[in-house]
Design a protein around this motif. Structure first.
Motif, PDB file in Angstrom:
ATOM      1  N   UNK A 102      36.148  27.286  -9.133  1.00 45.00           N
ATOM      2  CA  UNK A 102      37.330  26.479  -8.851  1.00 45.00           C
ATOM      3  C   UNK A 102      36.886  25.033  -8.721  1.00 45.00           C
ATOM      4  N   UNK A 103      37.725  24.102  -9.170  1.00 41.52           N
ATOM      5  CA  UNK A 103      37.504  22.722  -8.721  1.00 41.52           C
ATOM      6  C   UNK A 103      38.822  22.129  -8.297  1.00 41.52           C
ATOM      7  N   UNK A 104      38.727  21.112  -7.457  1.00 38.61           N
ATOM      8  CA  UNK A 104      39.939  20.415  -7.029  1.00 38.61           C
ATOM      9  C   UNK A 104      39.638  18.949  -6.786  1.00 38.61           C
ATOM     10  N   UNK A 105      40.712  18.178  -6.886  1.00 36.63           N
ATOM     11  CA  UNK A 105      40.631  16.737  -6.686  1.00 36.63           C
ATOM     12  C   UNK A 105      41.062  16.444  -5.261  1.00 36.63           C
ATOM     13  N   UNK A 106      40.212  15.781  -4.506  1.00 36.49           N
ATOM     14  CA  UNK A 106      40.569  15.332  -3.163  1.00 36.49           C
ATOM     15  C   UNK A 106      40.774  13.827  -3.205  1.00 36.49           C
ATOM     16  N   UNK A 107      42.004  13.404  -2.981  1.00 36.30           N
ATOM     17  CA  UNK A 107      42.304  11.979  -2.966  1.00 36.30           C
ATOM     18  C   UNK A 107      43.164  11.688  -1.738  1.00 36.30           C
ATOM     19  N   UNK A 108      43.402  10.412  -1.447  1.00 36.72           N
ATOM     20  CA  UNK A 108      44.186  10.049  -0.258  1.00 36.72           C
ATOM     21  C   UNK A 108      45.622  10.563  -0.395  1.00 36.72           C
ATOM     22  N   UNK A 109      46.264  10.938   0.706  1.00 36.92           N
ATOM     23  CA  UNK A 109      47.661  11.381   0.638  1.00 36.92           C
ATOM     24  C   UNK A 109      48.570  10.268   0.113  1.00 36.92           C
ATOM     25  N   UNK A 110      49.757  10.666  -0.393  1.00 42.41           N
ATOM     26  CA  UNK A 110      50.727   9.667  -0.864  1.00 42.41           C
ATOM     27  C   UNK A 110      51.921   9.682   0.082  1.00 42.41           C
ATOM     28  N   UNK A 111      51.634   9.596   1.380  1.00 43.52           N
ATOM     29  CA  UNK A 111      52.697   9.679   2.386  1.00 43.52           C
ATOM     30  C   UNK A 111      53.116   8.307   2.903  1.00 43.52           C
ATOM     31  N   UNK A 112      52.702   7.262   2.189  1.00 43.35           N
ATOM     32  CA  UNK A 112      53.114   5.918   2.568  1.00 43.35           C
ATOM     33  C   UNK A 112      52.163   5.235   3.547  1.00 43.35           C
ATOM     34  N   UNK A 113      51.200   6.003   4.070  1.00 35.88           N
ATOM     35  CA  UNK A 113      50.235   5.384   4.982  1.00 35.88           C
ATOM     36  C   UNK A 113      49.006   4.929   4.187  1.00 35.88           C
ATOM     37  N   UNK A 114      48.161   4.125   4.841  1.00 39.40           N
ATOM     38  CA  UNK A 114      46.964   3.631   4.148  1.00 39.40           C
ATOM     39  C   UNK A 114      45.735   4.426   4.568  1.00 39.40           C
ATOM     40  N   UNK A 115      44.882   4.673   3.609  1.00 40.30           N
ATOM     41  CA  UNK A 115      43.670   5.467   3.876  1.00 40.30           C
ATOM     42  C   UNK A 115      42.465   4.757   3.269  1.00 40.30           C
ATOM     43  N   UNK A 116      42.271   3.511   3.649  1.00 40.60           N
ATOM     44  CA  UNK A 116      41.238   2.691   3.006  1.00 40.60           C
ATOM     45  C   UNK A 116      39.815   3.195   3.233  1.00 40.60           C
ATOM     46  N   UNK A 117      39.623   4.036   4.258  1.00 38.81           N
ATOM     47  CA  UNK A 117      38.264   4.507   4.553  1.00 38.81           C
ATOM     48  C   UNK A 117      37.925   5.816   3.858  1.00 38.81           C
ATOM     49  N   UNK A 118      38.880   6.341   3.115  1.00 39.19           N
ATOM     50  CA  UNK A 118      38.634   7.583   2.380  1.00 39.19           C
ATOM     51  C   UNK A 118      38.045   7.239   1.005  1.00 39.19           C
ATOM     52  N   UNK A 119      37.478   8.221   0.321  1.00 40.31           N
ATOM     53  CA  UNK A 119      36.803   7.992  -0.962  1.00 40.31           C
ATOM     54  C   UNK A 119      37.100   9.223  -1.824  1.00 40.31           C
ATOM     55  N   UNK A 120      37.912   9.066  -2.849  1.00 33.76           N
ATOM     56  CA  UNK A 120      38.342  10.252  -3.602  1.00 33.76           C
ATOM     57  C   UNK A 120      37.156  10.879  -4.363  1.00 33.76           C
ATOM     58  N   UNK A 121      37.275  12.152  -4.701  1.00 32.61           N
ATOM     59  CA  UNK A 121      36.191  12.866  -5.395  1.00 32.61           C
ATOM     60  C   UNK A 121      36.692  14.213  -5.895  1.00 32.61           C
ATOM     61  N   UNK A 122      35.864  14.855  -6.708  1.00 30.46           N
ATOM     62  CA  UNK A 122      36.162  16.214  -7.178  1.00 30.46           C
ATOM     63  C   UNK A 122      35.108  17.153  -6.593  1.00 30.46           C
ATOM     64  N   UNK A 123      35.527  18.298  -6.078  1.00 28.13           N
ATOM     65  CA  UNK A 123      34.603  19.316  -5.573  1.00 28.13           C
ATOM     66  C   UNK A 123      34.673  20.538  -6.487  1.00 28.13           C
ATOM     67  N   UNK A 124      33.510  20.999  -6.950  1.00 27.67           N
ATOM     68  CA  UNK A 124      33.443  22.179  -7.829  1.00 27.67           C
ATOM     69  C   UNK A 124      32.723  23.295  -7.069  1.00 27.67           C
ATOM     70  N   UNK A 125      33.376  24.455  -6.960  1.00 26.95           N
ATOM     71  CA  UNK A 125      32.791  25.569  -6.208  1.00 26.95           C
ATOM     72  C   UNK A 125      32.655  26.806  -7.088  1.00 26.95           C
ATOM     73  N   UNK A 126      31.434  27.080  -7.609  1.00 27.12           N
ATOM     74  CA  UNK A 126      31.237  28.304  -8.389  1.00 27.12           C
ATOM     75  C   UNK A 126      31.369  29.524  -7.484  1.00 27.12           C
ATOM     76  N   UNK A 127      31.931  30.603  -8.034  1.00 27.56           N
ATOM     77  CA  UNK A 127      32.109  31.830  -7.246  1.00 27.56           C
ATOM     78  C   UNK A 127      30.962  32.780  -7.517  1.00 27.56           C
ATOM     79  N   UNK A 128      29.829  32.519  -6.869  1.00 23.44           N
ATOM     80  CA  UNK A 128      28.675  33.378  -7.110  1.00 23.44           C
ATOM     81  C   UNK A 128      28.552  34.448  -6.036  1.00 23.44           C
ATOM     82  N   UNK A 129      29.289  34.317  -4.930  1.00 19.49           N
ATOM     83  CA  UNK A 129      29.187  35.342  -3.882  1.00 19.49           C
ATOM     84  C   UNK A 129      30.571  35.654  -3.331  1.00 19.49           C
TER      85      UNK A 129
END
Ligand SMILES: [Zn+2]
Ligand SMILES: [Zn+2]
Length: 340
Positions: A285-312
């Protein structure tokens, strides 16, 4: 037992490593450590070549809802399309999210959008796609994100990819899914809070600090280009976990430039290719983690993609504690993947 009374010769059989963003712990079982090669997917393939009955190859035959976005090739045929899921987990019933109490419980309507992002080729998974094809897919993420982010009832947009049966993919045709929902998930909340706390304590973004250290140490970087780095995180939650991060601090994925869509296509493609060839097409599985779009500011966050192989498979200890026991050192995983 105090440190001084320990037998200095007794080998350390495992390490508890902490994720400095979320505070979560993982166990790296050195004594049970296996060679990276041992994690290869034993199954013959993860792809079923039944194109004739594929609803994604022939969306018009399957009463699929109208495309919300479509890309074309030079020959006029479609190359990628985005359409609402026929079996949505969230539906757009109204613009208002009603919530009410039920005895001691609290319930909220599942209002939102659930779309499928489908590249044309049935038997070409993301590890086999070209940089151009991946860049087009990333452009569709951005485009749909920008369209949905300001709608009422949408506070978070999660884009995910399931590949292989073990990772919950119900269709073998490669595809991604977009969920635009009214709530920010606990996992993202933890990262937002962790980024904020780290900034307060160190005056710097935690992801930028990680990148700085990883570059210096050079043990867990498996690929980089001008704009992105691909690493196996220090406190990997699964064997061969991979993160793709923009090198420049940026909280908001939707601000990505067209040039960086290509560079992200290259970085994500490298990560997927290395897993595909190195581990024999594992479920992941992979997913994109980015700041919410709820109208607030998240300047200290840093978007990225996390990839998790299902080996176990998660067993009792993992379910009870949320701590996974990983049998490969992230440094060994990086060394193995770097060579591929
Ligand atoms: Zn198909
Ligand atoms: Zn940063």
């Amino acid at each position: 037992m105090p440190l001084s009374s320990q037998n200095k010769n007794s080998p350390i059989i495992s390490e508890l490593r902490q994720d400095i963003i979320t505070g979560d712990w993982v166990v790296i079982a050195k004594a049970r450590a296996q060679k990276p090669e041992n994690f290869k997917n034993p199954e013959e393939k993860n792809v079923i070549l039944d194109k004739d009955n594929c609803p994604f190859c022939f969306p018009e035959k399957t009463e699929q809802k109208k495309d919300t976005l479509i890309y074309y090739r030079d020959d006029g045929e479609w190359s990628l399309r985005v359409f609402p899921n026929k079996f949505p987990a969230f539906t757009r019933e109204s613009n208002i999210v009603r919530h009410y109490e039920e005895g001691p419980y609290f319930v909220m309507e599942g209002v939102g959008y659930h779309e499928l992002i489908v590249p044309r080729e049935h038997d070409k998974n993301l590890g086999q796609m070209s940089v151009e094809e991946l860049a087009e897919m990333i452009d569709s993420f951005r485009s749909r994100y920008l369209d949905l982010m300001n709608r009422k009832s949408v506070n978070y947009i999660m884009i995910i990819h399931n590949h292989g049966k073990k990772a919950g993919a119900s269709q073998p045709h490669p595809h991604c899914q977009l969920f635009a929902i009214p709530v920010v998930s606990p996992g993202v909340q933890l990262e937002l809070k962790g980024s904020e706390n780290y900034y307060k304590a160190h005056g710097q973004c935690v992801y930028c600090s990680i990148l700085e250290w990883e570059k210096k140490e050079n043990k867990r970087i498996i690929f980089e280009n001008d704009a992105f780095a691909v690493i196996t995180p220090y406190a990997s939650r699964t064997a061969f976990e991979i993160w793709v991060l923009p090198k420049k601090h940026e909280p908001y994925f939707e601000k990505i430039s067209s040039k960086n869509e290509f560079l992200l296509g290259e970085a994500l493609g490298q990560a997927m290719r290395k897993l595909f060839f190195g581990l024999n097409n594992p479920s992941l599985n992979f997913y994109l983690h980015t700041a919410p779009c709820d109208g607030r500011e998240y300047d200290r966050y840093h978007w990225h993609i996390e990839i998790l192989p299902r080996t176990s498979i998660w067993a009792g200890f993992e379910m009870a504690t949320g701590i996974e026991v990983s049998a490969v050192m992230p440094e060994d995983a990086a060394e193995f993947l770097k060579k591929i």
